[in-house]
Design a protein around this motif. Structure first.
Motif, PDB file in Angstrom:
ATOM      1  N   UNK A  98       0.823  -1.201   0.000  1.00 36.63           N
ATOM      2  CA  UNK A  98       0.000   0.000   0.000  1.00 36.63           C
ATOM      3  C   UNK A  98       0.860   1.254   0.000  1.00 36.63           C
ATOM      4  N   UNK A  99       0.377   2.286  -0.707  1.00 37.60           N
ATOM      5  CA  UNK A  99       1.115   3.534  -0.810  1.00 37.60           C
ATOM      6  C   UNK A  99       0.681   4.572   0.210  1.00 37.60           C
ATOM      7  N   UNK A 100       1.030   5.827  -0.070  1.00 40.02           N
ATOM      8  CA  UNK A 100       0.780   6.922   0.856  1.00 40.02           C
ATOM      9  C   UNK A 100      -0.410   7.782   0.437  1.00 40.02           C
ATOM     10  N   UNK A 101      -0.970   7.530  -0.745  1.00 40.86           N
ATOM     11  CA  UNK A 101      -1.969   8.448  -1.280  1.00 40.86           C
ATOM     12  C   UNK A 101      -3.407   7.977  -1.105  1.00 40.86           C
ATOM     13  N   UNK A 102      -3.632   6.673  -1.108  1.00 43.69           N
ATOM     14  CA  UNK A 102      -5.007   6.160  -1.084  1.00 43.69           C
ATOM     15  C   UNK A 102      -5.708   6.424   0.237  1.00 43.69           C
ATOM     16  N   UNK A 103      -4.978   6.277   1.335  1.00 38.83           N
ATOM     17  CA  UNK A 103      -5.550   6.442   2.674  1.00 38.83           C
ATOM     18  C   UNK A 103      -4.792   7.549   3.390  1.00 38.83           C
ATOM     19  N   UNK A 137      -3.043   5.486   7.173  1.00 39.81           N
ATOM     20  CA  UNK A 137      -2.147   4.836   6.207  1.00 39.81           C
ATOM     21  C   UNK A 137      -0.959   4.196   6.903  1.00 39.81           C
ATOM     22  N   UNK A 138      -0.475   4.822   7.981  1.00 38.51           N
ATOM     23  CA  UNK A 138       0.660   4.262   8.717  1.00 38.51           C
ATOM     24  C   UNK A 138       0.278   2.910   9.321  1.00 38.51           C
ATOM     25  N   UNK A 139      -0.915   2.851   9.919  1.00 38.80           N
ATOM     26  CA  UNK A 139      -1.395   1.609  10.533  1.00 38.80           C
ATOM     27  C   UNK A 139      -1.643   0.536   9.483  1.00 38.80           C
ATOM     28  N   UNK A 140      -2.321   0.898   8.384  1.00 35.25           N
ATOM     29  CA  UNK A 140      -2.639  -0.064   7.334  1.00 35.25           C
ATOM     30  C   UNK A 140      -1.365  -0.612   6.686  1.00 35.25           C
ATOM     31  N   UNK A 141      -0.433   0.283   6.374  1.00 38.61           N
ATOM     32  CA  UNK A 141       0.813  -0.146   5.734  1.00 38.61           C
ATOM     33  C   UNK A 141       1.623  -1.049   6.654  1.00 38.61           C
ATOM     34  N   UNK A 142       1.670  -0.687   7.922  1.00 41.40           N
ATOM     35  CA  UNK A 142       2.409  -1.497   8.897  1.00 41.40           C
ATOM     36  C   UNK A 142       1.845  -2.910   8.978  1.00 41.40           C
ATOM     37  N   UNK A 143       0.525  -3.028   9.012  1.00 34.65           N
ATOM     38  CA  UNK A 143      -0.081  -4.355   9.151  1.00 34.65           C
ATOM     39  C   UNK A 143       0.102  -5.189   7.890  1.00 34.65           C
ATOM     40  N   UNK A 144      -0.125  -4.593   6.719  1.00 36.79           N
ATOM     41  CA  UNK A 144       0.013  -5.367   5.473  1.00 36.79           C
ATOM     42  C   UNK A 144       1.473  -5.752   5.226  1.00 36.79           C
ATOM     43  N   UNK A 145       2.412  -4.871   5.575  1.00 34.39           N
ATOM     44  CA  UNK A 145       3.841  -5.198   5.428  1.00 34.39           C
ATOM     45  C   UNK A 145       4.236  -6.346   6.351  1.00 34.39           C
ATOM     46  N   UNK A 146       3.759  -6.310   7.596  1.00 35.27           N
ATOM     47  CA  UNK A 146       4.072  -7.372   8.552  1.00 35.27           C
ATOM     48  C   UNK A 146       3.501  -8.711   8.088  1.00 35.27           C
ATOM     49  N   UNK A 147       2.293  -8.662   7.543  1.00 33.25           N
ATOM     50  CA  UNK A 147       1.661  -9.896   7.043  1.00 33.25           C
ATOM     51  C   UNK A 147       2.503 -10.500   5.915  1.00 33.25           C
ATOM     52  N   UNK A 148       2.901  -9.684   4.948  1.00 36.40           N
ATOM     53  CA  UNK A 148       3.701 -10.185   3.831  1.00 36.40           C
ATOM     54  C   UNK A 148       5.038 -10.730   4.319  1.00 36.40           C
ATOM     55  N   UNK A 149       5.671 -10.021   5.214  1.00 39.12           N
ATOM     56  CA  UNK A 149       6.969 -10.466   5.728  1.00 39.12           C
ATOM     57  C   UNK A 149       6.837 -11.788   6.482  1.00 39.12           C
ATOM     58  N   UNK A 158       1.325  -0.743  -4.974  1.00 37.43           N
ATOM     59  CA  UNK A 158      -0.050  -0.404  -5.334  1.00 37.43           C
ATOM     60  C   UNK A 158      -0.116   0.936  -6.061  1.00 37.43           C
ATOM     61  N   UNK A 159       0.781   1.849  -5.699  1.00 38.56           N
ATOM     62  CA  UNK A 159       0.733   3.205  -6.260  1.00 38.56           C
ATOM     63  C   UNK A 159       2.034   3.571  -6.980  1.00 38.56           C
ATOM     64  N   UNK A 214       9.018   2.981  -1.307  1.00 42.85           N
ATOM     65  CA  UNK A 214       8.336   1.693  -1.504  1.00 42.85           C
ATOM     66  C   UNK A 214       9.345   0.582  -1.786  1.00 42.85           C
ATOM     67  N   UNK A 215      10.383   0.919  -2.550  1.00 45.33           N
ATOM     68  CA  UNK A 215      11.423  -0.074  -2.850  1.00 45.33           C
ATOM     69  C   UNK A 215      12.117  -0.513  -1.561  1.00 45.33           C
ATOM     70  N   UNK A 216      12.384   0.425  -0.656  1.00 43.16           N
ATOM     71  CA  UNK A 216      13.003   0.086   0.633  1.00 43.16           C
ATOM     72  C   UNK A 216      12.092  -0.829   1.446  1.00 43.16           C
TER      73      UNK A 216
END
Length: 345
Positions: A58-63, A68-80, A103-104, A116-118
């Motif tokens: 997830x990117x920074x623009x949609x939410x 966005x910080x919470x959503x990105x943190x959770x989806x990143x942790x899930x993938x990892x 996503x963006x 996003x690459x990082x």
């Protein structure tokens, strides 16, 4: 009648810990016991390939922030978490990223793009050297419901710099840019090499373009993504489509059986609107391919569990507050009242 305060407090202290341990740790560790077995017969002539499709971080623009910080943190942790369990279990020799990494990506600024690459490097981190094949998707460079962004094509090429043909042992990977409809050129390779065409968009489903690719490099098998589903097509004169959605589904392919196969790898992200999430895995040995999906647990049911616990905690907290208020305002009874009555007389 209120429950005993001590027992209720113990329950609400212990149960969230158990739920969090299961949802954030144990559920991932139990997944390999549900997967289909995929092993090499002879390690020296066997190659293990893991296919990663549509992570779409997830990117920074949609939410808007701070959500966005919470959503990105959770989806990143899930993938990892899911990726780490799969790699520890399968120990692949090659990783193939089939596009839609971000996503963006197609609308991101240069600064956002590199952030996003990082995040991708953090999520798909490995503790041993491995061959990696990177392909762009329409969310990385545009092309589906928006114009193709040529500046993003250039940026993707700079970040994930590698040739369009990659060889490993007796396998040749052809990176097919099916977004731009480019036709790759055949490379100098041994005749006995297994030719694998990898693309984001399906190739054989696009009849004219598929024939161009087929005539140019004659792949033995195709792998693609984009549709977020697990299936394969098998064609000779006719086209057959089969879904690989059950936990024990495995596809065994002989590359010399006269059929052409295109395997669709499902998304590995829980945000793509499907409950069938996982990583494609293939073992190639003597022109024989065994393919399956290492399915990941769903995420939304566990997030809903957290919400339910928060609501219950709020209700119980209100009940304890009401009980405390009642205990403070109750009129004294029994022997406590007698002195007051005597004084009144």
């Amino acid at each position: 009648m209120f429950p005993r305060r001590s027992s209720t407090l113990k329950f609400f202290l212990i149960s969230p810990v158990i739920v969090v341990l299961y949802c954030e740790w144990l559920v991932y560790l139990t997944q390999p016991f549900l997967w289909n077995e995929l092993k090499c017969n002879h390690d020296n002539s066997c190659t293990k390939i893991l296919f990663i499709a549509d992570p779409q971080i997830q990117g920074e623009q949609a939410v808007p922030q701070p959500l966005s910080i919470l959503f990105n943190w959770d989806s990143d942790r899930y993938l990892k978490s899911t990726f780490s369990v799969v790699v520890d279990h399968f120990k692949p020799d090659v990783l193939v990223y089939l596009g839609d990494l971000m996503d963006e990506g197609s609308m991101a600024t240069k600064l956002e793009y590199h952030s996003y690459v990082k995040r991708l490097a953090y999520i798909f981190d490995l503790d041993y050297p491995i061959v990696q094949v990177w392909l762009p998707g329409d969310n990385d460079i545009g092309g589906e419901n928006e114009p193709i962004k040529f500046d993003k094509i250039t940026e993707f090429g700079k970040v994930f710099k590698q040739p369009s043909v990659i060889m490993y042992r007796n396998i040749t990977f052809y990176k097919i840019n099916s977004i731009l409809y480019k036709v790759p050129q055949a490379s100098d390779e041994p005749d006995m090499n297994v030719r694998i065409a990898v693309a984001h968009y399906p190739v054989l489903a696009r009849a004219f373009y598929g024939r161009q690719v087929e005539n140019a490099i004659h792949p033995d098998i195709y792998f693609c993504a984009h549709e977020h589903v697990s299936k394969y097509t098998k064609q000779n004169k006719n086209v057959e489509t089969h879904f690989l959605t059950s936990w024990d589904s495995r596809l065994d392919v002989s590359l010399d059986d006269g059929f052409k196969y295109e395997i669709y790898v499902p998304t590995c992200s829980y945000r793509m609107g499907t409950s069938k999430i996982g990583y494609g895995a293939a073992v190639i040995e003597n022109r024989q391919i065994k393919y399956t999906v290492f399915w990941s647990p769903q995420r939304f049911p566990y997030l809903i569990t957290y919400v339910v616990f928060l609501i219950l905690f709020f209700i119980v907290s209100c009940c304890f507050g009401t009980r405390k208020l009642i205990s403070r305002t109750t009129i004294p009874k029994g022997d406590v009242l007698l002195p007051l009555l005597n004084n009144a007389q």
